[in-house]
Design an enzyme around this catalytic site. Structure first.
Site, PDB file in Angstrom:
ATOM      1  N   LYS A 206       0.838  -1.128   0.038  1.00 46.65           N
ATOM      2  CA  LYS A 206      -0.218   0.123   0.335  1.00 46.65           C
ATOM      3  C   LYS A 206       0.974   1.434   0.380  1.00 46.65           C
ATOM      4  O   LYS A 206       1.229   1.993  -0.567  1.00 46.65           O
ATOM      5  CB  LYS A 206      -1.337  -0.234   1.017  1.00 46.65           C
ATOM      6  CG  LYS A 206      -2.039  -0.921   1.317  1.00 46.65           C
ATOM      7  CD  LYS A 206      -2.978  -1.748   2.426  1.00 46.65           C
ATOM      8  CE  LYS A 206      -3.772  -2.202   1.898  1.00 46.65           C
ATOM      9  NZ  LYS A 206      -4.469  -2.858   3.214  1.00 46.65           N
TER      10      LYS A 206
ATOM     11  N   GLN B 260      -4.990  -1.889   9.538  1.00 50.12           N
ATOM     12  CA  GLN B 260      -4.822  -2.956   9.069  1.00 50.12           C
ATOM     13  C   GLN B 260      -4.849  -4.062   9.805  1.00 50.12           C
ATOM     14  O   GLN B 260      -4.948  -3.871  11.101  1.00 50.12           O
ATOM     15  CB  GLN B 260      -3.036  -3.079   8.736  1.00 50.12           C
ATOM     16  CG  GLN B 260      -3.207  -4.460   7.835  1.00 50.12           C
ATOM     17  CD  GLN B 260      -3.806  -4.828   6.594  1.00 50.12           C
ATOM     18  OE1 GLN B 260      -3.382  -3.364   5.486  1.00 50.12           O
ATOM     19  NE2 GLN B 260      -4.164  -5.589   6.122  1.00 50.12           N
TER      20      GLN B 260
ATOM     21  N   ASP C 230     -11.012   3.172   4.115  1.00 50.50           N
ATOM     22  CA  ASP C 230     -11.465   1.835   3.584  1.00 50.50           C
ATOM     23  C   ASP C 230     -12.937   1.681   3.609  1.00 50.50           C
ATOM     24  O   ASP C 230     -13.819   0.809   3.305  1.00 50.50           O
ATOM     25  CB  ASP C 230     -10.980   0.727   4.944  1.00 50.50           C
ATOM     26  CG  ASP C 230     -10.237   0.100   5.011  1.00 50.50           C
ATOM     27  OD1 ASP C 230     -10.277  -0.374   4.101  1.00 50.50           O
ATOM     28  OD2 ASP C 230      -9.109  -0.680   5.948  1.00 50.50           O
TER      29      ASP C 230
END
Ligand code: NDP
Length: 283
Positions: free
Chosen positions: A53, A97, A120
Site C-alpha cells: 500500500k 490494517q 476503507d
C-alpha cells in the site's frame, strides 16, 4: 472459452488515473493527498499488504505515512493514534490494517476514524450512505469488483446477479452496489438452499466465500460473467473460490486468482484517498 478479465491491467489503469487526479488536486489546492497506514503487531501477511500500500501510494505521487505499533499496544493507544491522524491535515485517508492482535476491538477502532478519512469505507456512516445510495467512501474490494464489471462492459441493469457470501466487507456492499446499478440481486450464504440452482440463474456471479474452488462449472450459466473475490491458500498455492479451469470453459468472462480482484483493492484505496482529499480541500 471465457474472456479472462485482466485485473492487473484494470488496476494499472485506475492507478494511472488516480496519479493524474492527485497531481491535478495538488495543482489546484497545493495539497498532496496523503494516506496513513497503522499496523499493530507483526503479522507477516499484514506487513506485506501494508508495504504494498505504501509503495502504491508513493508511485501515485501521494504522501504516505506509516505507524507501526507493537502487538502489546492497548486499545487506548490505538484509538489515540487514530485521533492523532484525524487531526492531522496532511492525511486524507486512515487505514488500520486488519486483523488487530487478539484483545483489541477492531470495530471500536473503525468507529473512531473520522468518516471523511475512512478510506476503507467501513465506518457506519459510510456504510449507511452506501445503503442509501448517497455519495461516500465505498469499501475498496467491492468498489474494485464494480470497476472490473464495468471494464468488462457487462450490462448490469436488469441482469440477474448472484453474490455468494454476505460479509460486511465484501458480500453485502457488493450486493448493494449491484442493486444501485439496477441488477436483480440474490445474496447467498451458508444456509442457502440449492446453491447450485441459484447460482445457475446468474448473468453475473460474484464469489466471496473463502472456500477454494467451491463454485464448480455445473453452477455457472453458459456465458455468465464470473468475479472471484476468494483468496485461499492451498497446498498447490493460491486458489480462488471458483474452480477456474472448468468454469472458464462455461463462463463468458472470468477473473483469475491471482491477478483478478486482488490488484483492484489497493487501486481503489488510492482512489478513495484522492476522493477524500478532494472532498476536504476542493472548495
Ligand atoms: P467471510 O468469512 O467473512 O464470509 C464468507 C461468507 O461466505 C459468509 O457470508 C458465509 O455464510 C458464506 N459461506 C461460507 N460457506 C458457504 C457455503 N458452503 N455456501 C454458501 N456460502 C457460504 O469472508 P470475506 O467476505 O471476508 O471474504 C471472502 C473471500 O474473499 C475470502 O477468500 C477472502 O480471503 C477474500 N477477500 C479478498 C479480498 C481481495 O482483496 N481480493 C479482500 C477481502 C476478502 P454465513 O454468513 O452464513 O456464514
Amino acid at each position: 472459452m471465457a474472456t479472462i478479465i485482466d485485473g492487473k491491467q484494470v488496476a494499472a489503469d485506475v492507478r494511472a488515473r488516480v496519479g493524474k487526479d492527485a497531481a491535478a488536486l495538488r495543482e489546484r489546492t497545493g495539497h498532496t493527498p496523503g494516506l496513513v497506514t497503522i499496523l499493530v503487531g507483526e503479522d507477516p501477511a499484514s506487513q506485506v499488504y501494508v508495504r504494498n500500500k505504501i509503495k502504491a501510494c508513493e508511485e501515485a505521487g501521494m504522501a504516505s505515512f506509516h505507524e507501526p505499533m507493537p502487538a502489546t499496544s492497548t486499545q487506548g493507544q490505538v484509538l489515540a493514534m487514530v485521533e492523532r491522524y484525524n487531526a492531522d491535515d496532511r492525511v486524507d485517508g486512515i487505514l488500520v490494517q486488519s486483523p488487530l492482535p487478539r484483545g483489541l476491538d477492531f470495530k471500536q477502532v473503525l468507529d473512531r476514524i473520522d468518516p471523511a478519512k475512512d478510506v476503507d469505507g467501513f465506518h457506519p456512516l459510510n456504510v449507511g450512505r452506501l445503503v442509501a445510495n448517497q455519495p461516500g467512501l465505498v469499501a475498496c474490494t467491492p468498489a474494485g469488483v464494480m470497476e472490473l464489471l464495468d471494464a468488462t462492459g457487462v450490462a448490469l441493469e436488469g441482469a440477474d446477479a448472484v453474490v455468494v457470501g454476505r460479509s460486511d466487507i465484501v458480500g453485502k456492499p457488493v450486493a448493494l452496489l449491484l442493486l444501485h446499478r439496477s441488477a436483480t440481486v440474490t445474496v447467498c450464504h451458508s444456509r442457502t438452499r440449492d446453491l447450485p440452482g441459484v447460482c445457475r440463474r446468474a448473468d453475473v456471479l460474484i464469489a466471496a466465500v473463502g472456500r477454494a474452488r467451491m463454485i464448480t462449472a455445473d453452477m455457472v450459466r453458459p456465458g455468465a460473467t464470473v468475479i472471484d473475490v476468494g483468496i485461499n491458500r492451498t497446498d498447490e498455492g493460491l486458489a480462488g473460490d471458483v474452480d477456474f479451469g472448468p468454469v472458464s470453459e462455461v463462463a463468458g468472462a472470468i477473473t483469475p486468482v491471482p491477478g483478478g480482484v486482488g490488484p483492484m483493492t489497493i487501486a481503489m484505496l488510492l482512489r478513495n484517498t484522492v476522493i477524500a482529499a478532494a472532498a476536504r480541500h476542493d472548495r
